[in-house]
Design a protein around this motif. Structure first.
Motif: not given
Lengths: 589, 327
Positions: A43, A48, A93-94, A174-175
Motif C-alpha cells: 500500500s 490506485t 471499485f473495492q 481496484d482491489e
C-alpha cells in the motif's frame, strides 16, 4: 481507421505528483486487446493513483501520456473524458462500505451507468441492468435491494455489473477481492475472468493470488516506479528483482512452503537513485546515486543496477573421488543473493564433501567454484570475509581452550579488522544478534560451560561476526533438540531478512529443508537428481528418490508408517521404491 | 412488512404525544388553586360575567360533576371543534383562530418551503464549489444575516423598502377596502407578503444553507461519489442525484427541529408587519388576557408542530431506504 496501435492503451513516461512529491514516476505500459496486467505492490506504492490517472481522476500534477486510440487521455477536456468514463474505461471499485450510493437501489445504479451515456432507451437499459446483475449472481429481488441490505460479496458483484454495463474496452479492477471470504473471492474471480477476456484489463491489488488468477502479465510497483514486469507465471515462480522476491516471501499462500519473511525497512519515496536501495541487501554505490533504467532480458523487464538478484555462488561440474569411490559427479548448483538453497540427501551422498569443496577445505578433481562470478583458484582472506561456515557439532568446532570472547573474535583477528576495542564491540554485537548474553561473565566462559544450543549459537556468532554474504551450514541443528533447533533456524532466517544473507543449507531432513529454503537440491550417490523451488520438490517430486525421502520425512499423523491416503497398491510400489533406492544406498556404503 | 410496522409505530408515538398534550390542557386549569372557571377564563372575563352565564358555563364543562364526566365533556367538546368562547372577540375561539390561520399558513408555509429549498440549492452549489468565490461569499453573507433576530431584519426591511423607498406596504395582508378580485387580489396579497416573508426566509436560510453545504462537503468525499463519476455521470447528476440526495437527509431532520423556531419567528414578524395571522392574534389575546384564545392558539401550534414533524418523518422514510428498512 484501425491502424497499428489504435486498439491499444499505451502509458508513456507517466509522472503524477501531489504537492511536489512524486507518487508515480516514469511509468510505461503497453496493453492490447485481450491483455490482462496486474499491478502489485505494497500500500502506498501508487497502484490506485495509476488506476485513477487512467480514469482521468488524477488530482495531482501529471506529465507524460496515456494514449488510447490516438488520443491522450491526460490532455482530454473534462467533458470528453466524462463521455469515455464508464463507456470505454470502466473501473471496478473495492467494495468498501460506501462504494455504492446508499439511497438508490443497485438496479437503478447499474441502469444509470447506461442512461448517462444515452445508451439506448430507458426500458432497454433497465432490462440490461437486470440481465447484468443476474449474470453476476444477483436475482431480481436482490437487484431491487439497497446497498445496506447486501453482503460484501453481493455489493462487489453489483460494482462489477456496473463496470460492465457499457461493455467497456478497458477494465480497471481496484482491489476487486479485498475483504471477501475465500469462497466468495473464488466466485468473483471467475466472474471477472470471464468478463475481462475480450478487454484490456488492469488489476490493481496487493493480493498476489488474485493478481495471479486474473492476469497474464504482471508489473511490480514500488514507490511509484515499476521495478519488474513480465509474464505472471514466470514472475511469481522466478522473481528477479529483490523487491518482488520479498513481496512473494511475505505473502501467505499454499504454494510456497518457506516461513513468511518480511522486507526490512519501510518505503521511502524521496530516496535518490533506485527507490528500493535502502531496503535492498545487494545494493552497491551506484544504487544510491542513479535511478536504474528498465532493461529487458528474456521477456522480463527489470529495473535494477545489478540486473536483478545476483548469483552469489556457482558450482560448475564438480566431481570428486576418494580413491576408487566417486563421491560427487558433475554437480552444478547456483546460490542467489539472499536465498537459501538446501542440499538434501542421506548420509554418504556427498553433501558434506560439497560443502567442504565450496569453502575450500578440499579441492575438486574437476569443476569450478565461482564466487561473485569469479572462478576461485586460491581462496584468500577476502573470500573468507564473505563466506563462512558452521558445522554440525559445535563441541568439535569450538576449541575447548578458548573463551567465548577469543572464539568469536578470532575471525576478526585473522582478518586484522579494527582495533582491540572495536573487535570486542563487534563480538558483543554478534552475540546479541544470536540472542546470547554479551556481558563479561559470558565472554569469559569456555565451551564446556555452555549447553549444546549455546555452543552452536557461539559458532554462528563466530561465523556472523564478519558479516559474510554466504553462510554454509552443514547440518547446523542436527545435534540439537527441536525447540532449540527452531530458535536457531528462526535466527538464521532473521539474519537473512535483515542482511540478505545467502545460505547453502546442508541437511538430511526434507521436512526441515522445506521450511527454511527457497530451493531444494536433492543429492543421491554424488549425483544431483532433482533441483527446484522448495514447494515444487515437495509437492510434485520428479525423481523416485525424492519421493522416498518425502515418504520418510517427519509427520505428525497418528497412523505410523502409512503416510497420507495411499492405496495398498500405491503403498506396495512405494515400498518397492524404498527398497530399491535406500537399500541400494545402504549396500553401497 | 417491517417497514409498515415501523410507520405504524412512529404514528402511534405521535398519537401518544397528542394525547399527552390534550391531557395537560385538561388537567392544568383544574389543578390550579381556586376556581377552575377563573383558571379557564381569566379574571377579566369573570368580572363581565352574569350569574346565568356562569351557570351555563359550569354546566357546559360539567364542573359540578365528577372528573370523569368533565373529561367526557372536554373530549366531546374537542371533537366538535369547540375550544371555548373568546370574551375579547365575542366569538367562538375556533372561529377567531380560523380567521387568522390562513395568513399564518401562507406566511410560514411559504417561508418554510422557500428557505428550505433555497438553502438546499445554495448549500449544494456552494459545497460543490468549496473554497470558490461563490462559496466564500455565501458563507460570509448568510451567516452574517442569520445572526440577527427575525424581528430586527423585519424592522430593517420595513424601514428600507416600506418607509424610505416606499415600494412595499407598511402593514397588513391586503389593502383594506380596495375590493379587488382575481389576479389583482392575488398580487396584492403577494405584495403584502413580500417583506414579512423575505425577513423570515433570510433569517432561516442561513441554518439550512450551512448544514447542506457542510454535509455536501463531507458527502463529496465518500466513495460512491467516485463510483458515480467513474460511471460517467455528468456534474449535475453527481451533484444532485448522488451527493445532493445524500446531503438532504440531515437537512430534513433539521427542518423538523427548526419548525417551532420558525413559528415563533413568524409570531414576531406578524407583530412587526401587523400581519393579521395567528401570531398577531396571540399578541392581542395576551394583551387582553383572553385565556381561552391563548390556550386555543397554543394547542393549535403544538398540533401543527407535531403534524409537521410527522410529515418530515414520513418524508425521511421515502428518501433514506436505510430508515425505511430498519426494524
Amino acid at each position: 481507421m484501425v491502424t497499428p496501435g489504435a486498439a491499444m492503451l499505451e502509458i508513456r513516461d507517466l509522472v503524477v505528483s501531489y504537492h511536489g512529491s512524486r507518487v508515480l514516476s516514469d511509468v510505461n505500459l503497453r496493453l492490447e486487446y485481450g491483455d490482462s496486467m496486474a499491478i502489485i505492490g505494497e500500500s502506498g506504492a501508487g497502484k490506485t493513483t495509476l488506476g485513477l490517472a487512467i480514469m482521468g481522476f488524477s488530482e495531482g500534477t501529471t506529465s507524460g501520456q496515456i494514449c488510447w486510440q490516438g488520443r491522450d487521455l491526460l490532455r482530454l477536456p473534462e467533458e470528453d473524458m466524462r463521455s469515455l468514463r464508464g463507456k470505454v474505461v470502466a473501473m471496478v471499485f473495492q467494495n468498501v462500505e460506501d462504494a455504492l450510493n446508499p439511497v438508490l437501489n443497485i438496479h437503478d445504479q447499474v441502469k444509470e451507468a447506461m442512461t448517462v451515456h444515452r445508451n439506448g432507451p430507458g426500458h432497454a437499459a433497465s432490462a440490461r441492468a437486470f440481465g447484468l446483475l443476474e449474470a453476476v449472481g444477483l436475482d431480481h429481488e436482490r437487484a431491487k435491494s439497497f446497498p445496506h441490505q447486501l453482503s460484501g460479496g453481493e455489493r462487489q458483484r453489483a460494482l462489477i455489473a456496473m463496470a460492465l454495463a457499457n461493455d467497456p474496452d478497458i477494465l480497471i479492477l481496484d482491489e476487486p477481492t479485498a475483504s471477501l471470504d475465500s469462497v466468495t473471492k473464488g466466485d468473483v474471480i471467475e466472474i471477472l475472468r470471464a468478463a475481462a477476456s475480450d478487454k484490456i484489463s488492469l488489476v490493481i491489488t496487493h493480493d498476489i493470488s488474485t493478481a495471479a488468477s486474473l492476469s497474464k502479465k504482471m508489473a511490480v510497483l514500488y514507490a511509484g516506479t515499476i521495478v519488474e514486469m513480465g509474464r505472471t507465471e514466470d514472475l511469481l515462480k522466478n522473481p528477479r528483482h529483490p523487491y518482488t522476491r520479498g513481496l512473494i516471501r511475505s505473502y501467505p499462500n499454499m504454494t510456497t512452503t518457506k516461513d513468511l519473511q518480511g522486507i526490512p525497512g519501510r518505503m521511502d519515496r524521496e530516496a535518490d537513485g533506485c527507490p528500493f536501495h535502502r531496503r535492498c541487501t545487494q545494493r552497491t554505490d551506484i544504487c544510491s546515486r542513479l535511478p536504474p533504467s528498465m532493461q529487458e532480458t528474456n521477456g522480463r523487464l527489470i529495473a535494477c543496477h545489478r540486473g536483478g538478484i545476483v548469483p552469489l555462488l556457482k558450482l560448475r561440474g564438480i566431481t570428486k573421488s576418494f580413491g576408487q569411490r566417486e563421491v560427487l559427479s558433475n554437480v552444478s548448483l547456483t546460490v542467489l543473493e539472499g536465498e537459501t538453497l538446501a542440499v538434501v540427501g542421506e548420509s554418504g551422498c556427498g553433501k558434506t564433501t560439497l560443502a567442504r569443496i565450496t569453502i575450500g577445505l578440499c579441492d575438486p578433481d574437476r569443476g569450478d567454484v565461482l564466487f561473485e562470478d569469479e572462478t576461485l583458484r586460491v581462496r584468500g582472506l577476502e573470500f573468507y570475509r564473505k563466506v563462512q561456515m558452521i558445522y554440525q557439532n559445535p563441541a568439535e568446532s569450538l576449541s575447548h581452550r578458548m573463551s567465548v570472547l577469543d572464539l568469536v573474535r578470532e575471525p576478526l583477528d585473522v582478518q586484522r579488522l579494527g582495533g582491540r576495542q572495536e573487535r570486542e564491540a563487534s563480538v558483543r554485537k554478534a552475540l546479541d544478534d544470536v540472542e546470547l548474553p554479551s556481558d563479561d561473565r559470558f565472554l569469559a566462559r569456555y565451551p564446556h560451560q555452555l549447553s549444546g544450543g549455546e555452543a552452536q549459537r557461539v559458532a554462528i556468532a563466530r561465523a556472523m561476526v564478519l558479516q559474510p554474504k554466504l553462510l554454509i551450514a552443514d547440518e547446523p541443528t542436527s545435534a540439537l533438540d527441536a525447540s532449540i533447533q527452531a530458535k536457531i533456524l528462526r535466527l538464521l532466517q532473521n539474519l537473512q531478512e535483515k542482511r540478505g544473507l545467502s545460505m547453502l543449507f546442508i541437511t538430511h531432513d526434507l521436512a526441515l529443508a522445506r521450511k527454511v529454503s527457497d530451493r531444494i537440491a536433492v543429492l543421491h550417490r554424488g549425483m544431483l537428481v532433482e533441483e527446484g523451488p522448495a514447494s515444487q520438490v515437495v509437492s510434485s517430486p520428479a525423481h523416485p528418490y525424492t519421493r522416498c525421502l518425502l515418504e520418510q520425512a517427519a509427520r505428525l499423523d497418528a497412523t505410523i508408517g502409512s503416510p497420507g491416503v495411499e492405496s495398498s497398491a500405491g503403498r506396495g510400489a512405494a515400498a518397492q521404491d524404498r527398497d530399491r533406492w535406500i537399500g541400494a544406498a545402504a549396500v553401497n556404503r | 412488512m417491517s417497514a409498515k410496522r415501523s410507520v405504524r409505530g412512529s404514528l402511534a408515538n405521535y398519537l401518544l404525544a397528542l394525547i399527552a398534550i390534550f391531557s395537560l390542557n385538561f388537567v392544568l386549569p383544574r389543578m390550579m388553586p381556586g376556581d377552575p372557571l377563573q383558571a379557564i377564563y381569566g379574571q377579566e372575563a369573570l368580572v363581565a360575567m352574569t350569574p346565568q352565564m356562569e351557570a351555563a358555563l359550569i354546566q357546559k364543562f360539567s364542573l359540578d360533576q365528577p372528573w370523569s364526566s368533565q373529561l367526557y365533556a372536554y373530549i366531546s367538546g374537542l371533537f366538535e371543534g369547540d375550544l371555548g368562547y373568546s370574551y375579547y372577540f365575542r366569538d367562538q375561539v375556533s372561529a377567531v383562530i380560523l380567521g387568522a390561520l390562513p395568513w399564518t399558513l401562507i406566511l410560514t408555509g411559504s417561508a418554510l418551503i422557500l428557505a428550505t429549498s433555497l438553502g438546499i440549492v445554495l448549500g449544494m452549489e456552494s459545497g460543490y464549489r468549496r473554497g470558490g468565490s461563490l462559496d466564500r461569499g455565501l458563507i460570509a453573507g448568510l451567516i452574517f444575516i442569520s445572526g440577527f433576530p427575525d424581528f430586527f431584519v423585519g424592522i430593517v426591511l420595513l424601514l428600507i423598502f416600506g418607509v424610505s423607498l416606499g415600494i412595499a406596504p407598511l402593514y397588513g395582508s391586503i389593502t383594506p377596502y380596495s375590493g379587488e378580485t382575481g389576479l389583482a387580489y392575488l398580487l396584492d396579497i403577494l405584495h403584502h407578503l413580500a417583506l414579512p416573508l423575505a425577513s423570515l426566509v433570510l433569517v432561516q436560510l442561513g441554518a439550512v444553507y450551512l448544514l447542506t453545504r457542510n454535509t455536501m462537503v463531507v458527502v463529496l468525499k465518500e466513495r460512491f461519489v467516485l463510483t458515480a463519476r467513474a460511471k460517467g455521470c455528468t456534474d449535475r447528476a453527481v451533484r444532485y442525484r448522488h451527493a445532493g440526495r445524500n446531503s438532504l437527509l440531515p437537512v430534513i431532520t433539521a427542518t423538523g427541529i427548526r419548525l417551532p423556531q420558525l413559528i415563533t419567528g413568524a409570531l414576531f414578524i406578524e407583530i412587526v408587519f401587523s400581519y393579521p395571522g395567528v401570531g398577531l392574534l396571540l399578541s392581542t389575546a395576551l394583551d387582553a388576557r383572553d385565556y381561552p384564545l391563548i390556550q386555543g392558539i397554543l394547542l393549535l401550534v403544538t398540533v401543527a408542530v407535531l403534524t409537521a414533524n410527522c410529515g418530515v418523518d414520513l418524508l425521511y422514510r421515502r428518501l433514506d431506504p436505510r430508515v425505511r428498512h430498519a426494524r
